[in-house]
Design an enzyme around this catalytic site. Sequence first.
Site, PDB file in Angstrom:
ATOM      1  N   ASP A  67       0.869  -1.174   0.000  1.00  0.00           N
ATOM      2  CA  ASP A  67       0.000   0.000   0.000  1.00  0.00           C
ATOM      3  C   ASP A  67       0.903   1.220   0.000  1.00  0.00           C
ATOM      4  OD1 ASP A  67      -2.930   0.650   0.015  1.00  0.00           O
ATOM      5  OD2 ASP A  67      -2.171   2.060   1.508  1.00  0.00           O
ATOM      6  N   PHE A 148       4.445   5.417 -13.285  1.00  0.00           N
ATOM      7  CA  PHE A 148       2.981   5.519 -13.268  1.00  0.00           C
ATOM      8  C   PHE A 148       2.564   6.524 -12.198  1.00  0.00           C
ATOM      9  CE2 PHE A 148       1.779   3.151  -9.386  1.00  0.00           C
ATOM     10  CZ  PHE A 148       2.967   2.511  -9.092  1.00  0.00           C
ATOM     11  N   TYR A 150       1.812   9.334  -9.812  1.00  0.00           N
ATOM     12  CA  TYR A 150       2.302  10.702  -9.607  1.00  0.00           C
ATOM     13  C   TYR A 150       3.764  10.889 -10.037  1.00  0.00           C
ATOM     14  CZ  TYR A 150      -1.879  11.175  -6.656  1.00  0.00           C
ATOM     15  OH  TYR A 150      -3.174  11.208  -6.180  1.00  0.00           O
TER      16      TYR A 150
HETATM   17  P1  ITT Z   1      -3.925  -1.857  -5.185  1.00  0.00           P
HETATM   18  O1  ITT Z   1      -4.604  -1.211  -3.993  1.00  0.00           O
HETATM   19  O2  ITT Z   1      -4.792  -2.850  -5.876  1.00  0.00           O
HETATM   20  O3  ITT Z   1      -2.555  -2.396  -4.832  1.00  0.00           O
HETATM   21  P2  ITT Z   1      -3.682   0.888  -6.112  1.00  0.00           P
HETATM   22  O4  ITT Z   1      -3.028   1.518  -7.298  1.00  0.00           O
HETATM   23  O5  ITT Z   1      -5.073   1.335  -5.735  1.00  0.00           O
HETATM   24  O6  ITT Z   1      -3.650  -0.714  -6.301  1.00  0.00           O
HETATM   25  P3  ITT Z   1      -2.761   1.895  -3.582  1.00  0.00           P
HETATM   26  O7  ITT Z   1      -4.086   1.812  -2.900  1.00  0.00           O
HETATM   27  O8  ITT Z   1      -1.533   1.470  -2.812  1.00  0.00           O
HETATM   28  O9  ITT Z   1      -2.709   1.031  -4.904  1.00  0.00           O
HETATM   29  O10 ITT Z   1      -2.585   3.392  -4.112  1.00  0.00           O
HETATM   30  C1  ITT Z   1      -1.361   3.766  -4.559  1.00  0.00           C
HETATM   31  C2  ITT Z   1      -1.506   5.029  -5.372  1.00  0.00           C
HETATM   32  O11 ITT Z   1      -0.402   5.883  -5.012  1.00  0.00           O
HETATM   33  C3  ITT Z   1      -1.335   4.713  -6.844  1.00  0.00           C
HETATM   34  O12 ITT Z   1      -2.567   4.526  -7.480  1.00  0.00           O
HETATM   35  C4  ITT Z   1      -0.585   5.934  -7.341  1.00  0.00           C
HETATM   36  O13 ITT Z   1      -1.485   6.969  -7.595  1.00  0.00           O
HETATM   37  C5  ITT Z   1       0.273   6.317  -6.143  1.00  0.00           C
HETATM   38  N1  ITT Z   1       1.586   5.627  -6.219  1.00  0.00           N
HETATM   39  C6  ITT Z   1       2.006   4.546  -5.515  1.00  0.00           C
HETATM   40  N2  ITT Z   1       3.230   4.169  -5.881  1.00  0.00           N
HETATM   41  C7  ITT Z   1       3.595   5.016  -6.859  1.00  0.00           C
HETATM   42  C8  ITT Z   1       4.743   5.135  -7.664  1.00  0.00           C
HETATM   43  O14 ITT Z   1       5.737   4.276  -7.563  1.00  0.00           O
HETATM   44  N3  ITT Z   1       4.785   6.128  -8.541  1.00  0.00           N
HETATM   45  C9  ITT Z   1       3.763   7.010  -8.663  1.00  0.00           C
HETATM   46  N4  ITT Z   1       2.631   6.958  -7.977  1.00  0.00           N
HETATM   47  C10 ITT Z   1       2.545   5.967  -7.064  1.00  0.00           C
END
Ligand code: ITT
Length: 193
Positions: A67, A148, A150
Site C-alpha cells: 500500500d 505511473f 504521480y
Molecule cells: P492496489 O490497492 O490494488 O494495490 P492501487 O493503485 O489502488 O492498487 P494503492 O491503494 O496502494 O494502490 O494506491 C497507490 C496510489 O499511489 C497509486 O494509485 C498511485 O497513484 C500512487 N503511487 C504509488 N506508488 C507510486 C509510484 O511508484 N509512482 C507514482 N505513484 C505511485
Amino acid sequence: MIKITIATSNPHKLEEINAINKNPEIVFDVIKGDFNPDENGKTFEDNALIKAKEAAKTAKTYCLADDSGLCVDSLEGRPGIYSSRYEKTPEKRIEKLLNEMKGLPFDDRSANFTCAMVLVDKDGNILHRETGKIFGYIDDRAKGKNGFGYDPIFYLSEYDKTMAELDEKEKNKISHRANALRPMIEWIENTLM
Ligand code: ITT
C-alpha cells in the site's frame, strides 16, 4: 522455490516488484480475478494488511501487499492513503494536486512516496512488515513518461529529473517500493528459505 502472490490490482506494482527482485528462487505472481477489498484502514500499514489477508483467502500461498502513496508536507501528508482515490484518473489527480500547490515556493513543495509492505502466510497470519520511502519535491508541471501515478510530478533534485524522467532501472534502484521490498526479500531469504 517460493511462490508469493501479490495482493494488488495494479499491474505496475507487479512489474516493479519483479524488476526489483533479483532472486530467481522467489517467484511473484499477481492475484487472479477481481481484487478490490475495502481499504478502510487509517494508515498505509493497515491497508496493506487488509489487502494481504484478503488475498490469502483465495490464493492459499504466501501473500504480499503493497500500500503506497504520495505524502505532501505542506498539505499535512495528503493525498497519502487516498492517493489512488484523490480523483478519477491519474491525469486528474496530478492536475488537482498541482492546482492545490499553485504558487508555493520550492521549499514548501517537499513530499515523499511511502510504501508499506506486509507479508502474510496462506492463513493470513502476519509474517513480516517493511516500510520504504523516497523524498523529493512536487514539480510545478508534469514531466516524463515512465513509471505511473504521480511519477511525472515527483522531482528529485539529485537527478534534476522527475521520477517519470528516470529510466525504469534507475527508479527501481531508489524507489519507496525498492526500499521496502529489498529488506523484505532479505527477510524471506533468511527466514523462509
Ligand atoms: P492496489 O490497492 O490494488 O494495490 P492501487 O493503485 O489502488 O492498487 P494503492 O491503494 O496502494 O494502490 O494506491 C497507490 C496510489 O499511489 C497509486 O494509485 C498511485 O497513484 C500512487 N503511487 C504509488 N506508488 C507510486 C509510484 O511508484 N509512482 C507514482 N505513484 C505511485
